[in-house]
Design a protein around this motif. Structure first.
Motif, PDB file in Angstrom:
ATOM      1  N   ASN A 131       8.396  16.439   3.486  1.00 11.19           N
ATOM      2  CA  ASN A 131       7.261  16.725   2.609  1.00 11.19           C
ATOM      3  C   ASN A 131       7.421  18.138   2.079  1.00 11.19           C
ATOM      4  O   ASN A 131       7.863  19.023   2.800  1.00 11.19           O
ATOM      5  N   GLN A 148       5.868   8.311   9.215  1.00 13.88           N
ATOM      6  CA  GLN A 148       5.416   9.603   9.751  1.00 13.88           C
ATOM      7  C   GLN A 148       5.285  10.625   8.635  1.00 13.88           C
ATOM      8  O   GLN A 148       4.311  11.390   8.578  1.00 13.88           O
ATOM      9  N   ALA A 178       2.204   9.900   6.403  1.00 13.86           N
ATOM     10  CA  ALA A 178       0.945  10.290   7.046  1.00 13.86           C
ATOM     11  C   ALA A 178       0.743  11.799   6.959  1.00 13.86           C
ATOM     12  O   ALA A 178      -0.344  12.285   6.626  1.00 13.86           O
ATOM     13  N   ALA A 179       1.793  12.557   7.242  1.00 12.24           N
ATOM     14  CA  ALA A 179       1.704  14.022   7.175  1.00 12.24           C
ATOM     15  C   ALA A 179       1.499  14.483   5.734  1.00 12.24           C
ATOM     16  O   ALA A 179       0.707  15.399   5.471  1.00 12.24           O
ATOM     17  N   ARG A 234       0.094  12.789   3.308  1.00 12.37           N
ATOM     18  CA  ARG A 234      -1.269  12.428   2.913  1.00 12.37           C
ATOM     19  C   ARG A 234      -2.251  13.482   3.414  1.00 12.37           C
ATOM     20  O   ARG A 234      -3.125  13.933   2.677  1.00 12.37           O
ATOM     21  N   ASP A 235      -2.088  13.910   4.660  1.00 13.25           N
ATOM     22  CA  ASP A 235      -2.961  14.947   5.214  1.00 13.25           C
ATOM     23  C   ASP A 235      -2.818  16.254   4.437  1.00 13.25           C
ATOM     24  O   ASP A 235      -3.816  16.940   4.168  1.00 13.25           O
ATOM     25  N   MET A 236      -1.579  16.601   4.086  1.00 14.81           N
ATOM     26  CA  MET A 236      -1.347  17.822   3.288  1.00 14.81           C
ATOM     27  C   MET A 236      -2.049  17.722   1.939  1.00 14.81           C
ATOM     28  O   MET A 236      -2.712  18.665   1.501  1.00 14.81           O
ATOM     29  N   LYS A 266      -4.578  15.773   1.037  1.00 14.18           N
ATOM     30  CA  LYS A 266      -6.034  15.784   1.203  1.00 14.18           C
ATOM     31  C   LYS A 266      -6.533  17.204   1.444  1.00 14.18           C
ATOM     32  O   LYS A 266      -7.542  17.624   0.881  1.00 14.18           O
ATOM     33  N   GLY A 267      -5.815  17.941   2.276  1.00 12.76           N
ATOM     34  CA  GLY A 267      -6.206  19.316   2.585  1.00 12.76           C
ATOM     35  C   GLY A 267      -6.135  20.235   1.381  1.00 12.76           C
ATOM     36  O   GLY A 267      -6.910  21.189   1.264  1.00 12.76           O
ATOM     37  N   HIS A 287      -0.553  13.054  -4.008  1.00 14.02           N
ATOM     38  CA  HIS A 287       0.532  12.780  -3.049  1.00 14.02           C
ATOM     39  C   HIS A 287       1.492  11.816  -3.729  1.00 14.02           C
ATOM     40  O   HIS A 287       1.110  10.701  -4.077  1.00 14.02           O
ATOM     41  N   TYR A 326      -6.011  12.898  -4.305  1.00 14.52           N
ATOM     42  CA  TYR A 326      -7.071  13.310  -3.381  1.00 14.52           C
ATOM     43  C   TYR A 326      -7.856  14.496  -3.928  1.00 14.52           C
ATOM     44  O   TYR A 326      -8.548  15.166  -3.196  1.00 14.52           O
TER      45      TYR A 326
END
Length: 76
Positions: free
Chosen positions: A19, A36, A39-40, A42-44, A46-47, A52, A67
């Motif tokens: 990523n 994996q 998922a990471a 997506r979190d980045m 969103k934050g 993404h 997001y």
């Protein structure tokens, strides 16, 4: 593109899923599997309230998810 934040890319390089924020040279994280990394990533995204972009093994775009405050949000 005033005010638009760079998106987060999930991509494969040398058999490793990574990523990074678009425009950066170095990966923010590395993972053994695409799941994996997704998922990471997506979190980045969103934050950061941004897009993404998930690339396939061949480097083409497979999926995009937004997001942030998107002027053209996905329908559905």
């Amino acid at each position: 593109m005033v005010g638009k934040k760079p998106g987060v890319e999930t991509y494969n390089e040398g058999g490793v899923w990574k990523n990074r924020v678009q425009g950066n040279q170095r990966a923010s994280s590395t993972h053994d599997t695409k799941a994996q990394a997704q998922a990471a990533g997506r979190d980045m995204a969103k934050g950061r309230s941004t897009e993404h972009i998930i690339k396939k093994m061949d480097g083409t775009i497979g999926e995009k998810n937004s997001y942030g405050n998107d002027s053209h949000p996905p329908k559905g």
